[in-house]
Design a protein around this motif. Structure first.
Motif, short mmCIF file in Angstrom:
data_model
loop_
_atom_site.label_atom_id
_atom_site.label_comp_id
_atom_site.label_asym_id
_atom_site.label_seq_id
_atom_site.Cartn_x
_atom_site.Cartn_y
_atom_site.Cartn_z
N ALA A 1 26.36 -84.57 11.59
CA ALA A 1 27.74 -84.68 12.06
C ALA A 1 28.59 -83.50 11.60
O ALA A 1 29.43 -82.99 12.36
N GLN A 2 28.40 -83.05 10.37
CA GLN A 2 29.20 -81.91 9.90
C GLN A 2 28.96 -80.67 10.74
O GLN A 2 29.90 -79.92 11.06
N THR A 3 27.71 -80.45 11.13
CA THR A 3 27.38 -79.30 11.98
C THR A 3 28.12 -79.37 13.30
O THR A 3 28.68 -78.38 13.79
N VAL A 4 28.13 -80.55 13.91
CA VAL A 4 28.82 -80.73 15.19
C VAL A 4 30.33 -80.57 15.01
O VAL A 4 30.99 -79.91 15.81
N PHE A 5 30.87 -81.15 13.94
CA PHE A 5 32.31 -81.02 13.71
C PHE A 5 32.70 -79.56 13.53
O PHE A 5 33.71 -79.09 14.08
N ASP A 6 31.90 -78.83 12.78
CA ASP A 6 32.20 -77.42 12.54
C ASP A 6 32.09 -76.58 13.80
O ASP A 6 32.67 -75.49 13.87
N ALA A 7 31.33 -77.07 14.79
CA ALA A 7 31.18 -76.33 16.05
C ALA A 7 32.40 -76.46 16.95
O ALA A 7 32.51 -75.73 17.95
N ASP A 8 33.32 -77.36 16.61
CA ASP A 8 34.53 -77.55 17.40
C ASP A 8 35.64 -76.63 16.87
O ASP A 8 36.15 -76.85 15.76
N PRO A 9 36.04 -75.61 17.62
CA PRO A 9 37.08 -74.70 17.12
C PRO A 9 38.41 -75.39 16.90
O PRO A 9 39.24 -74.89 16.13
N ASP A 10 38.64 -76.53 17.54
CA ASP A 10 39.87 -77.29 17.34
C ASP A 10 39.78 -78.26 16.16
O ASP A 10 40.78 -78.87 15.78
N GLY A 11 38.58 -78.44 15.62
CA GLY A 11 38.42 -79.43 14.55
C GLY A 11 38.90 -80.80 14.96
O GLY A 11 39.52 -81.53 14.19
N ASN A 12 38.57 -81.20 16.19
CA ASN A 12 39.17 -82.41 16.76
C ASN A 12 38.12 -83.27 17.45
O ASN A 12 38.30 -83.69 18.59
N THR A 13 37.03 -83.53 16.74
CA THR A 13 35.93 -84.35 17.25
C THR A 13 35.75 -85.57 16.36
O THR A 13 35.72 -85.45 15.13
#
Length: 463
Positions: free
Chosen positions: A217-229
């Protein structure tokens, strides 16, 4: 073990290989990421929690509605779901790959109906269900294309709409691709200019018995440039014990990653989920939950209907549990502040006049929806004095036998017809000449305007 999926339309069933492993993780929630969302125009993640644009916490409390298969039922269904106290509805859509496509205009209408009913709208593409294992299921990349195609319906709706990219996007085969596929879909939507809060489902038919989402999950969250997942776990047979529910959710809480229970039921053919633990732990941790589902289930899982035949007056045992039971929707839901007012609406003839010299407060009581056995009301509290109010206590006495079922914008207690409301943090301050609004649903017939209206013990002008 093979079971019939609980999340399909009335005659549309999908065979799914269910999973009965256990070992997952602990309690729910969202604390601590030190990252701040770039797009602060609407619902967003802040320090691991879901908040509104004004910074107020928002905890989703609602149910799923199968719009794609029952489009004609949606207007009434949303009104009924709201009347029972929900603050959120998760709406099934189709990209057109497995069922009839929900057009941009149709999605715009759904959003409008959600807003009219003061519901936050979680929109999901169902065609991804069981990708890699289910015949006809499509990829998250295909789902992302759909969202981009209908972007016109989504523009400007960041405060009201969450995009759940794809339902249960991997079955029990090929789930190893979940991390890369999910991160890529998030990036594709951001590149297309969609800054809404995104929700991503777990693999393994949503239940993540392999801990794939949990570990990545952290990897996916960090892939969001908006930090909004936000991450969504579906809890069915894998979550038969309180320990399993607690372990999975607590892993995310302790990691500071935002999570909610995006689907769950009181029973399923792949096992007997502990719905009491799901409700109790979600409330304890301040995490969202969205039960499956309002009505229309088929293929042997009709027991997951909350309202028999879409009839709100015929709640099933499951419907009564999730709406009216301990830690259920009626008891715990708080309406999004985006639907409340920060001041009186000059176009509203019932709004208090902040220049009225008759009193230091003015209270407008309005019945906004009435279905006979119950009703929905709004109370606008105006500060007509020269100094701001910081904290308040509002009292009124109902004219009849009305009983408040659910209230948002404040905390309520009731003894007989006498009602007392104290504020939430975001409604505690009323500037001089300003106002705040609370809303509620109540059982019983609306008998007329209340009497004995006081604010901090002083009588208020009413209208």
């Amino acid at each position: 073990m093979t079971a019939t999926s609980r999340s399909r339309g009335s005659t549309r069933t999908i065979g799914l290989t269910a999973v009965l492993a256990l070992l997952l993780g602990s309690v729910v929630a969202v604390f601590g990421l030190g990252q701040t969302a770039h797009a602060a125009t609407g619902l967003r993640v802040s320090d691991g929690r879901v908040v509104e644009a004004n910074g107020s916490d928002f905890v989703m409390r609602g149910v799923n509605h199968p719009h794609s298969w029952f489009t004609d039922r949606t207007p009434q269904a949303l009104a009924d779901i709201k009347a029972l106290g929900a603050n959120t509805v998760r709406v099934v859509l189709s990209s057109g790959d497995r069922w009839e496509r929900n057009s941009e205009s149709d999605v715009a209408a759904v959003i409008s109906q959600c807003r009219a009913n003061r519901l936050i709208c979680v929109l999901e593409v169902h065609d991804t269900t069981g990708y890699g294992e289910q015949d006809g299921a499509v990829s998250l990349d295909t789902a992302a294309d759909y969202w981009i195609d209908i972007a016109g319906a989504l523009e400007g709706q960041e405060s009201y709409v969450v995009i759940n990219i794809g339902n249960e996007p991997h079955g029990n085969q090929g789930y190893e691709r979940w991390t890369a596929d999910t991160a890529a879909a998030v990036g594709k939507l951001r590149d297309a200019g969609l800054d809404h809060m995104l929700m991503v489902d777990a693999p393994n038919w949503g239940q993540d018995w392999t801990n794939t989402m949990r570990a990545n999950a952290q990897t996916v969250f960090d892939a969001d440039p908006d930090g909004n997942t936000v991450f969504s776990i579906h809890m069915y047979g894998v979550y038969e014990t309180r320990a399993a529910v607690s372990d999975y959710l607590n892993h995310f809480v302790q990691a500071g990653l935002p999570i909610l229970v995006g689907e769950f039921g009181h029973y399923h053919s792949d096992g007997d989920p502990d719905e009491d633990a799901i409700l109790e732990l979600s409330e304890e941790l301040g995490l969202g939950y969205l039960g499956w589902s309002w009505s229309g289930n088929g293929g042997g899982v009709e027991y997951l209907d909350m309202a028999a035949g879409f009839d709100a007056s015929a709640l099933t045992e499951w419907g009564e549990r999730i709406f009216n039971g301990p830690d259920g929707i009626a008891e715990t839901a708080r309406e999004a502040t985006v639907f409340g007012g920060s001041g009186p609406d000059p176009a509203d003839p019932t709004a208090p006049d902040p220049t009225d010299p008759a009193a230091d407060c003015a209270v407008a009581y309005t019945v906004t929806n009435n279905w006979g056995s119950g009703f929905q009301g709004a109370v606008r509290i105006g500060n007509t004095g020269a100094t701001p109010l910081d904290g308040w206590t509002l009292d009124w006495t109902f004219a009849g036998t009305e009983t408040v079922q659910n209230l948002w914008g404040g905390r309520v207690s009731q003894s007989g017809p006498a009602v007392t409301v104290t504020p939430e943090a975001h409604t505690a301050h009323i500037p001089a000449g300003g106002a705040v609004e609370i809303g509620f649903t109540a059982n019983g017939s609306a008998a007329g305007a209340p009497s004995g209206v006081t604010l901090n013990g002083a009588s208020c002008a009413t209208g």
